[in-house]
Design a protein around this motif. Structure first.
Motif, PDB file in Angstrom:
ATOM      1  N   GLY A   1       9.215  -0.035   2.252  1.00  0.00           N
ATOM      2  CA  GLY A   1       8.807  -0.033   0.849  1.00  0.00           C
ATOM      3  C   GLY A   1       7.327  -0.259   0.687  1.00  0.00           C
ATOM      4  O   GLY A   1       6.672   0.374  -0.159  1.00  0.00           O
ATOM      5  N   THR A   2       6.777  -1.146   1.508  1.00  0.00           N
ATOM      6  CA  THR A   2       5.331  -1.388   1.472  1.00  0.00           C
ATOM      7  C   THR A   2       4.567  -0.120   1.845  1.00  0.00           C
ATOM      8  O   THR A   2       3.579   0.237   1.201  1.00  0.00           O
ATOM      9  CB  THR A   2       4.959  -2.530   2.434  1.00  0.00           C
ATOM     10  OG1 THR A   2       5.673  -3.710   2.060  1.00  0.00           O
ATOM     11  CG2 THR A   2       3.471  -2.812   2.398  1.00  0.00           C
ATOM     12  N   ALA A   3       5.041   0.566   2.889  1.00  0.00           N
ATOM     13  CA  ALA A   3       4.389   1.812   3.311  1.00  0.00           C
ATOM     14  C   ALA A   3       4.471   2.873   2.211  1.00  0.00           C
ATOM     15  O   ALA A   3       3.508   3.609   1.964  1.00  0.00           O
ATOM     16  CB  ALA A   3       5.038   2.324   4.598  1.00  0.00           C
ATOM     17  N   PHE A   4       5.621   2.950   1.534  1.00  0.00           N
ATOM     18  CA  PHE A   4       5.783   3.908   0.435  1.00  0.00           C
ATOM     19  C   PHE A   4       4.801   3.602  -0.694  1.00  0.00           C
ATOM     20  O   PHE A   4       4.169   4.508  -1.248  1.00  0.00           O
ATOM     21  CB  PHE A   4       7.221   3.870  -0.098  1.00  0.00           C
ATOM     22  CG  PHE A   4       8.144   4.847   0.563  1.00  0.00           C
ATOM     23  CD1 PHE A   4       8.339   6.109   0.029  1.00  0.00           C
ATOM     24  CD2 PHE A   4       8.817   4.515   1.731  1.00  0.00           C
ATOM     25  CE1 PHE A   4       9.188   7.025   0.636  1.00  0.00           C
ATOM     26  CE2 PHE A   4       9.663   5.414   2.343  1.00  0.00           C
ATOM     27  CZ  PHE A   4       9.854   6.673   1.801  1.00  0.00           C
ATOM     28  N   CYS A   5       4.691   2.327  -1.068  1.00  0.00           N
ATOM     29  CA  CYS A   5       3.794   1.946  -2.165  1.00  0.00           C
ATOM     30  C   CYS A   5       2.343   2.267  -1.844  1.00  0.00           C
ATOM     31  O   CYS A   5       1.608   2.810  -2.683  1.00  0.00           O
ATOM     32  CB  CYS A   5       3.941   0.448  -2.467  1.00  0.00           C
ATOM     33  SG  CYS A   5       5.476  -0.004  -3.303  1.00  0.00           S
ATOM     34  N   VAL A   6       1.924   1.936  -0.628  1.00  0.00           N
ATOM     35  CA  VAL A   6       0.543   2.223  -0.232  1.00  0.00           C
ATOM     36  C   VAL A   6       0.305   3.734  -0.180  1.00  0.00           C
ATOM     37  O   VAL A   6      -0.727   4.234  -0.643  1.00  0.00           O
ATOM     38  CB  VAL A   6       0.238   1.571   1.133  1.00  0.00           C
ATOM     39  CG1 VAL A   6      -1.148   1.992   1.633  1.00  0.00           C
ATOM     40  CG2 VAL A   6       0.311   0.054   1.025  1.00  0.00           C
ATOM     41  N   SER A   7       1.258   4.487   0.368  1.00  0.00           N
ATOM     42  CA  SER A   7       1.116   5.941   0.453  1.00  0.00           C
ATOM     43  C   SER A   7       1.057   6.569  -0.937  1.00  0.00           C
ATOM     44  O   SER A   7       0.241   7.464  -1.197  1.00  0.00           O
ATOM     45  CB  SER A   7       2.287   6.541   1.242  1.00  0.00           C
ATOM     46  OG  SER A   7       2.353   6.010   2.538  1.00  0.00           O
ATOM     47  N   GLY A   8       1.929   6.102  -1.836  1.00  0.00           N
ATOM     48  CA  GLY A   8       1.922   6.638  -3.199  1.00  0.00           C
ATOM     49  C   GLY A   8       0.629   6.350  -3.921  1.00  0.00           C
ATOM     50  O   GLY A   8       0.096   7.203  -4.646  1.00  0.00           O
ATOM     51  N   SER A   9       0.080   5.150  -3.720  1.00  0.00           N
ATOM     52  CA  SER A   9      -1.188   4.804  -4.376  1.00  0.00           C
ATOM     53  C   SER A   9      -2.333   5.639  -3.833  1.00  0.00           C
ATOM     54  O   SER A   9      -3.213   6.076  -4.582  1.00  0.00           O
ATOM     55  CB  SER A   9      -1.483   3.314  -4.183  1.00  0.00           C
ATOM     56  OG  SER A   9      -1.703   3.017  -2.817  1.00  0.00           O
ATOM     57  N   MET A  10      -2.339   5.883  -2.522  1.00  0.00           N
ATOM     58  CA  MET A  10      -3.380   6.732  -1.936  1.00  0.00           C
ATOM     59  C   MET A  10      -3.258   8.175  -2.430  1.00  0.00           C
ATOM     60  O   MET A  10      -4.265   8.848  -2.671  1.00  0.00           O
ATOM     61  CB  MET A  10      -3.278   6.697  -0.407  1.00  0.00           C
ATOM     62  CG  MET A  10      -3.621   5.350   0.220  1.00  0.00           C
ATOM     63  SD  MET A  10      -5.312   4.804  -0.116  1.00  0.00           S
ATOM     64  CE  MET A  10      -5.039   3.618  -1.448  1.00  0.00           C
ATOM     65  N   LEU A  11      -2.020   8.643  -2.579  1.00  0.00           N
ATOM     66  CA  LEU A  11      -1.807  10.008  -3.069  1.00  0.00           C
ATOM     67  C   LEU A  11      -2.333  10.154  -4.492  1.00  0.00           C
ATOM     68  O   LEU A  11      -3.013  11.142  -4.823  1.00  0.00           O
ATOM     69  CB  LEU A  11      -0.312  10.353  -3.015  1.00  0.00           C
ATOM     70  CG  LEU A  11       0.079  11.757  -3.490  1.00  0.00           C
ATOM     71  CD1 LEU A  11      -0.515  12.813  -2.565  1.00  0.00           C
ATOM     72  CD2 LEU A  11       1.601  11.905  -3.534  1.00  0.00           C
ATOM     73  N   MET A  12      -2.033   9.173  -5.355  1.00  0.00           N
ATOM     74  CA  MET A  12      -2.505   9.229  -6.735  1.00  0.00           C
ATOM     75  C   MET A  12      -4.028   9.111  -6.824  1.00  0.00           C
ATOM     76  O   MET A  12      -4.655   9.684  -7.714  1.00  0.00           O
ATOM     77  CB  MET A  12      -1.863   8.113  -7.566  1.00  0.00           C
ATOM     78  CG  MET A  12      -0.384   8.269  -7.769  1.00  0.00           C
ATOM     79  SD  MET A  12       0.262   7.041  -8.916  1.00  0.00           S
ATOM     80  CE  MET A  12      -0.429   7.617 -10.441  1.00  0.00           C
ATOM     81  N   THR A  13      -4.609   8.356  -5.881  1.00  0.00           N
ATOM     82  CA  THR A  13      -6.047   8.124  -5.930  1.00  0.00           C
ATOM     83  C   THR A  13      -6.847   9.338  -5.472  1.00  0.00           C
ATOM     84  O   THR A  13      -7.843   9.711  -6.106  1.00  0.00           O
ATOM     85  CB  THR A  13      -6.411   6.906  -5.052  1.00  0.00           C
ATOM     86  OG1 THR A  13      -5.681   5.769  -5.515  1.00  0.00           O
ATOM     87  CG2 THR A  13      -7.904   6.607  -5.120  1.00  0.00           C
ATOM     88  N   PHE A  14      -6.407   9.981  -4.397  1.00  0.00           N
ATOM     89  CA  PHE A  14      -7.241  11.008  -3.775  1.00  0.00           C
ATOM     90  C   PHE A  14      -6.701  12.431  -3.938  1.00  0.00           C
ATOM     91  O   PHE A  14      -7.352  13.386  -3.509  1.00  0.00           O
ATOM     92  CB  PHE A  14      -7.397  10.710  -2.283  1.00  0.00           C
ATOM     93  CG  PHE A  14      -8.104   9.411  -2.010  1.00  0.00           C
ATOM     94  CD1 PHE A  14      -9.468   9.291  -2.215  1.00  0.00           C
ATOM     95  CD2 PHE A  14      -7.394   8.300  -1.569  1.00  0.00           C
ATOM     96  CE1 PHE A  14     -10.121   8.098  -1.979  1.00  0.00           C
ATOM     97  CE2 PHE A  14      -8.036   7.106  -1.326  1.00  0.00           C
ATOM     98  CZ  PHE A  14      -9.402   6.995  -1.522  1.00  0.00           C
ATOM     99  N   TYR A  15      -5.532  12.608  -4.547  1.00  0.00           N
ATOM    100  CA  TYR A  15      -4.984  13.961  -4.717  1.00  0.00           C
ATOM    101  C   TYR A  15      -4.589  14.167  -6.171  1.00  0.00           C
ATOM    102  O   TYR A  15      -3.856  13.362  -6.745  1.00  0.00           O
ATOM    103  CB  TYR A  15      -3.765  14.162  -3.811  1.00  0.00           C
ATOM    104  CG  TYR A  15      -3.088  15.495  -4.005  1.00  0.00           C
ATOM    105  CD1 TYR A  15      -3.694  16.676  -3.575  1.00  0.00           C
ATOM    106  CD2 TYR A  15      -1.843  15.571  -4.621  1.00  0.00           C
ATOM    107  CE1 TYR A  15      -3.069  17.899  -3.751  1.00  0.00           C
ATOM    108  CE2 TYR A  15      -1.204  16.784  -4.797  1.00  0.00           C
ATOM    109  CZ  TYR A  15      -1.826  17.954  -4.356  1.00  0.00           C
ATOM    110  OH  TYR A  15      -1.209  19.169  -4.548  1.00  0.00           O
ATOM    111  N   LYS A  16      -5.093  15.228  -6.742  1.00  0.00           N
ATOM    112  CA  LYS A  16      -4.798  15.521  -8.142  1.00  0.00           C
ATOM    113  C   LYS A  16      -3.722  16.586  -8.266  1.00  0.00           C
ATOM    114  O   LYS A  16      -2.747  16.429  -8.987  1.00  0.00           O
ATOM    115  CB  LYS A  16      -6.075  15.973  -8.851  1.00  0.00           C
ATOM    116  CG  LYS A  16      -6.031  15.834 -10.354  1.00  0.00           C
ATOM    117  CD  LYS A  16      -7.428  16.019 -10.939  1.00  0.00           C
ATOM    118  CE  LYS A  16      -7.437  15.710 -12.423  1.00  0.00           C
ATOM    119  NZ  LYS A  16      -8.800  15.801 -13.010  1.00  0.00           N
TER     120      LYS A  16
END
Length: 375
Positions: free
Chosen positions: A127-142
């Motif tokens: 779950g931690t990995a999912f949260c970090v991955s999702g936040s990075m996706l929202m930050t750097f990919y539009k």
């Protein structure tokens, strides 16, 4: 909890309009702390100060100071500065990574454990990995724009403010970089909030007066925010509040988000526990997305939607892992206590443990003992 999440949703909409209209986030946070202090003080006085002998030592004041610095000043400044440069939906979605960040910070301090041999431990890590991955996706990919029909409910003032802000960003250039910068600041606010959780948990073990500590914390944060705001915002006109969106936003976040929501969440935690409260976090994202589309005509992109879904999946994995570990611990302790009770040696232990739980105000400890007693 639905009312609480609806109140927090407005935290991302109304202040966003005020920030786009030119209000400084430093001014907004300073006024918020003052209003929150005034709103919480009566509850602290009548519910705690008059009903018990409250002894606040220097150590407690120092702990509250650290809590105010991380939980109020740094957390809120980073969040609202980030909100100024990003969208309400992204800011709300990134806030859901808080349990994962708290877990990461708590592990080195041995507040949380990582047992990769157990399914709950694997769920927390995944779950931690999912949260970090999702936040990075929202930050750097539009990604591509999701075409949805326009809503018929438009707040004309907000629409004009957003249009002017968008045009100014387009003329200045680098709007994409500003959105990334804003998202990173929101993540930074979650880190500060997670540190506050650790500090608050440690302080509550020796001093349990949530209304009193919250009031003092807001008062200390008021001084900190006014000092920071005074250094950065030296123009006296930037501190002026009239009968406009600026006054409405600071009253809203001070009374509703720091007063009304805190009181309701405290009551719900007492009645149903912290897990029940955390389960409603994604509801805020849905409400913000709907309000952002309906009122602010906010655009949705593939990256934002995918990132939000990944973060929510990660959030529930962490919550499920925590809940499963707690139930397993209670079950093991209950079995051990049942064995002692069968031998006639457990009644005294329960009677002795209950006052200890009350004295340190450890809700989880008390809950475990009562569940063991039921077994």
């Amino acid at each position: 909890m639905v009312a609480v999440q609806a109140g927090f949703a407005g935290l991302n909409i109304l202040p966003k309009v005020a920030l786009d209209s030119g209000m400084s986030p430093y001014v907004m946070i300073a006024y918020r702390q003052i209003i929150a202090t005034v709103a919480l003080a009566p509850f602290a006085f009548f519910l705690e100060w008059k009903t018990r002998s409250v002894l606040i030592t220097r150590k407690i004041l120092l702990q509250i100071l650290f809590c105010s610095t991380f939980g109020a000043t740094i957390n809120q400044l980073l969040y609202f500065i980030g909100l100024k440069y990003t969208t309400p939906t992204i800011a709300s979605a990134l806030s859901n990574i808080l349990p994962a960040i708290t877990f990461i910070i708590a592990v080195p301090f041995r507040i949380e454990t990582v047992n990769m041999k157990s399914i709950p431990g694997q769920a927390k890590v995944a779950g931690t990995a999912f949260c970090v991955s999702g936040s990075m996706l929202m930050t750097f990919y539009k990604g591509a724009l999701i075409h949805i029909p326009h809503s018929g409910l438009h707040w004309r003032y907000a629409e004009k403010v957003v249009e002017k802000s968008t045009e100014a960003s387009a003329l200045a250039g680098g709007s994409s970089n500003k959105e990334i910068f804003g998202a990173m600041l929101v993540v930074g606010s979650c880190v500060a909030w997670a540190i506050w959780f650790i500090l608050q948990a440690n302080m509550s073990m020796s001093f349990s007066a949530p209304y009193m500590t919250s009031t003092i914390m807001c008062a200390m944060a008021s001084v900190e925010c006014f000092l920071i705001g005074g250094i950065i915002e030296r123009d006296i006109h930037s501190w002026a509040l009239g009968f406009n969106i600026r006054l409405a936003s600071v009253l809203y976040i001070g009374l509703i988000c720091s007063g009304f929501a805190v009181l309701l969440m405290t009551w719900v935690i007492e009645k149903r526990g912290p897990l029940f409260v955390s389960m409603f976090s994604p509801l805020q994202l849905i409400i913000v997305a709907i309000l952002g589309w309906a009122i602010l005509d906010e655009k949705l992109y593939v990256g934002s939607v995918l990132g939000s879904v990944i973060i929510i999946i990660g959030l529930y994995l962490v919550i499920w892992g925590k809940a499963r570990e707690f139930n397993m611990e209670v079950s093991d302790e209950g079995a051990a206590m049942e064995s002692e009770l069968n031998r006639g040696e457990g009644n005294e232990d329960i009677e002795e443990e209950l006052p200890i739980c009350s004295s340190i105000a450890n809700a989880n400890c008390a809950k475990k003992v009562f569940q063991i007693q039921e077994v």
